[in-house]
Design an enzyme around this catalytic site. Structure first.
Site, PDB file in Angstrom:
ATOM      1  N   ASN A 116       5.288  79.979  53.927  1.00 60.13           N
ATOM      2  CA  ASN A 116       4.368  80.602  52.978  1.00 60.13           C
ATOM      3  C   ASN A 116       4.692  80.074  51.576  1.00 60.13           C
ATOM      4  OD1 ASN A 116       3.409  82.431  51.005  1.00 60.13           O
ATOM      5  ND2 ASN A 116       3.069  83.968  52.583  1.00 60.13           N
ATOM      6  N   HIS A 171       4.690  81.537  46.552  1.00 57.82           N
ATOM      7  CA  HIS A 171       5.569  81.702  45.388  1.00 57.82           C
ATOM      8  C   HIS A 171       5.717  80.438  44.545  1.00 57.82           C
ATOM      9  CE1 HIS A 171       6.155  85.810  46.108  1.00 57.82           C
ATOM     10  NE2 HIS A 171       6.516  85.589  47.360  1.00 57.82           N
ATOM     11  N   HIS A 174      -1.856  83.089  50.853  1.00 48.94           N
ATOM     12  CA  HIS A 174      -2.552  84.374  50.769  1.00 48.94           C
ATOM     13  C   HIS A 174      -3.393  84.355  49.499  1.00 48.94           C
ATOM     14  CE1 HIS A 174      -2.017  89.069  50.711  1.00 48.94           C
ATOM     15  NE2 HIS A 174      -3.283  88.702  50.681  1.00 48.94           N
ATOM     16  N   ARG A 233      -5.097  86.349  47.347  1.00 46.31           N
ATOM     17  CA  ARG A 233      -5.248  87.791  47.087  1.00 46.31           C
ATOM     18  C   ARG A 233      -6.506  88.055  46.278  1.00 46.31           C
ATOM     19  NH1 ARG A 233      -0.228  90.894  47.833  1.00 46.31           N
ATOM     20  NH2 ARG A 233      -1.411  92.546  46.846  1.00 46.31           N
ATOM     21  N   ARG A 273      -3.356  86.685  42.049  1.00 43.99           N
ATOM     22  CA  ARG A 273      -2.135  86.669  41.234  1.00 43.99           C
ATOM     23  C   ARG A 273      -1.308  85.397  41.407  1.00 43.99           C
ATOM     24  NH1 ARG A 273       1.461  91.320  44.123  1.00 43.99           N
ATOM     25  NH2 ARG A 273      -0.330  92.550  43.538  1.00 43.99           N
ATOM     26  N   GLU A 307      -3.888  83.900  54.893  1.00 42.00           N
ATOM     27  CA  GLU A 307      -3.726  85.365  54.871  1.00 42.00           C
ATOM     28  C   GLU A 307      -4.801  85.951  53.984  1.00 42.00           C
ATOM     29  OE1 GLU A 307       0.045  86.727  53.467  1.00 42.00           O
ATOM     30  OE2 GLU A 307       1.083  85.588  54.989  1.00 42.00           O
ATOM     31  N   THR A 311       3.053  92.531  50.285  1.00 43.90           N
ATOM     32  CA  THR A 311       2.355  93.324  51.298  1.00 43.90           C
ATOM     33  C   THR A 311       3.292  94.381  51.883  1.00 43.90           C
ATOM     34  OG1 THR A 311       1.291  91.234  51.832  1.00 43.90           O
ATOM     35  CG2 THR A 311       0.801  93.092  53.275  1.00 43.90           C
ATOM     36  N   GLU A 325       0.723  89.569  64.036  1.00 47.43           N
ATOM     37  CA  GLU A 325       1.946  89.207  63.316  1.00 47.43           C
ATOM     38  C   GLU A 325       2.636  90.519  62.983  1.00 47.43           C
ATOM     39  OE1 GLU A 325       1.747  86.298  60.150  1.00 47.43           O
ATOM     40  OE2 GLU A 325       3.448  87.244  59.128  1.00 47.43           O
ATOM     41  N   HIS A 358       7.797  88.459  57.175  1.00 48.05           N
ATOM     42  CA  HIS A 358       8.002  89.271  55.977  1.00 48.05           C
ATOM     43  C   HIS A 358       9.473  89.653  55.824  1.00 48.05           C
ATOM     44  CE1 HIS A 358       7.287  91.783  52.534  1.00 48.05           C
ATOM     45  NE2 HIS A 358       6.052  91.315  52.511  1.00 48.05           N
TER      46      HIS A 358
HETATM   47  N1  PXP Z   1       3.498  87.239  56.658  1.00 51.66           N
HETATM   48  C1  PXP Z   1       2.632  87.971  55.935  1.00 51.66           C
HETATM   49  C2  PXP Z   1       1.419  88.506  56.623  1.00 51.66           C
HETATM   50  C3  PXP Z   1       2.838  88.210  54.558  1.00 51.66           C
HETATM   51  O1  PXP Z   1       1.973  88.956  53.857  1.00 51.66           O
HETATM   52  C4  PXP Z   1       3.962  87.628  53.940  1.00 51.66           C
HETATM   53  C5  PXP Z   1       4.189  87.813  52.473  1.00 51.66           C
HETATM   54  O2  PXP Z   1       3.164  87.227  51.772  1.00 51.66           O
HETATM   55  C6  PXP Z   1       4.821  86.849  54.732  1.00 51.66           C
HETATM   56  C7  PXP Z   1       4.581  86.691  56.097  1.00 51.66           C
HETATM   57  C8  PXP Z   1       6.031  86.176  54.164  1.00 51.66           C
HETATM   58  O3  PXP Z   1       6.909  87.128  53.653  1.00 51.66           O
HETATM   59  P1  PXP Z   1       8.162  86.657  52.793  1.00 51.66           P
HETATM   60  O4  PXP Z   1       7.614  86.003  51.558  1.00 51.66           O
HETATM   61  O5  PXP Z   1       8.890  87.931  52.521  1.00 51.66           O
HETATM   62  O6  PXP Z   1       8.934  85.704  53.642  1.00 51.66           O
END
Ligand code: PXP
Length: 241
Positions: free
Chosen positions: A7, A10, A43, A45, A49, A70, A101, A151, A193
């Site tokens: 992901n 960030h 994602h 959003r 953001r 996402e 999330t 998931e 997550h």
């Molecule tokens: N899966 C989903 C559905 C999420 O919303 C997120 C966070 O955006 C992640 C995985 C990844 O989470 P993390 O950034 O804590 O590894």
């Protein structure tokens, strides 16, 4: 082999903090793919953001692996997904005030609406996953509405793990049960997550895991080690299972 979805939101969080045009999420995608990522997750959003509309379309065009998009199940974003045509979408709950999330989607509580969204996306050739807590009622609801995958939200597990591995065992057990139920219901089983280089091992040991989606810990590690090494090191762990 457990697949690694990275992901990259960030990278965009950092860029948006200064409203600059770097660091580039598109550039990050190429590095993650070279390092062994099996898919890339972003994602978009509703509050935009971090990742922006322009990013997701550029990423889709440049990437070599699979795009996992996402998204909240709202009309605006569903329409973007239909234009974007990602390999898969993961439907997540979204609250504007939240830092990330929090908690899974209540699929059981909004089956009729979500079934329509799932159908629309699947009819357009997109694999649909639902981001849920490891609750049997939610897993059954996902199967009922025709989702392809779930998931499991591992955030609670990850939080408990911070107080010691043993503290996380009851939640780990719930995730294991969820994986068995998903298999019975013919649902692809993914998780994500809060997973990091320490807490990921016990999750990897669960049978039937298709893919883990990991963001924050990899991007945070990249600050010290570089993105390529941060992805390689996570991939090495997943390859052991
Ligand atoms: N899966 C989903 C559905 C999420 O919303 C997120 C966070 O955006 C992640 C995985 C990844 O989470 P993390 O950034 O804590 O590894």
């Amino acid at each position: 082999m457990i697949k690694l979805g990275v992901n990259i939101d960030h990278i965009a969080t950092l860029r948006q903090a200064r409203m600059e045009d770097y660091p580039s999420p598109v550039k990050a995608v190429a590095i993650c793919e070279k390092a062994g990522a099996d898919s890339i997750t972003t994602h978009l959003r509703e509050d935009r953001r971090h990742i922006q509309d322009k990013d997701v379309f550029e990423i889709k065009q440049c990437m070599r692996t699979k795009l996992n998009f996402e998204m909240a199940a709202c009309e605006e974003i569903v329409n973007i997904a239909l234009r974007l045509q990602p390999y898969s979408v993961c439907i997540v709950p979204e609250k504007r005030q939240e830092v990330t999330t929090e908690g899974g989607l209540d699929v059981a509580g909004q089956k009729k609406y979500l079934a329509e969204v799932v159908k629309k996306l699947k009819d357009n050739g997109i694999i649909v996953s639902m981001f849920i807590d490891p609750e049997p009622v939610q897993i059954e609801a996902c199967a009922n509405i025709g989702a392809n995958a779930i998931e499991i939200h591992t955030g609670k597990y990850a939080n408990l793990f911070k107080s010691g591995k043993e503290k996380a065992l009851p939640e780990l057990e719930k995730i294991k049960q969820a994986s068995m139920l998903a298999q019975q219901q013919n649902l692809i089983f993914n998780a994500g997550h809060g997973l990091d280089y320490n807490n990921v091992y016990d999750i990897c040991a669960i049978k039937n895991i298709n893919e883990l989606n990991i963001g924050f810990s990899i991007i945070a590690q990249a600050v010290f080690d570089g993105l390529e090494k941060a992805v390689i090191d996570m991939k090495k762990i997943l390859l052991k299972y």
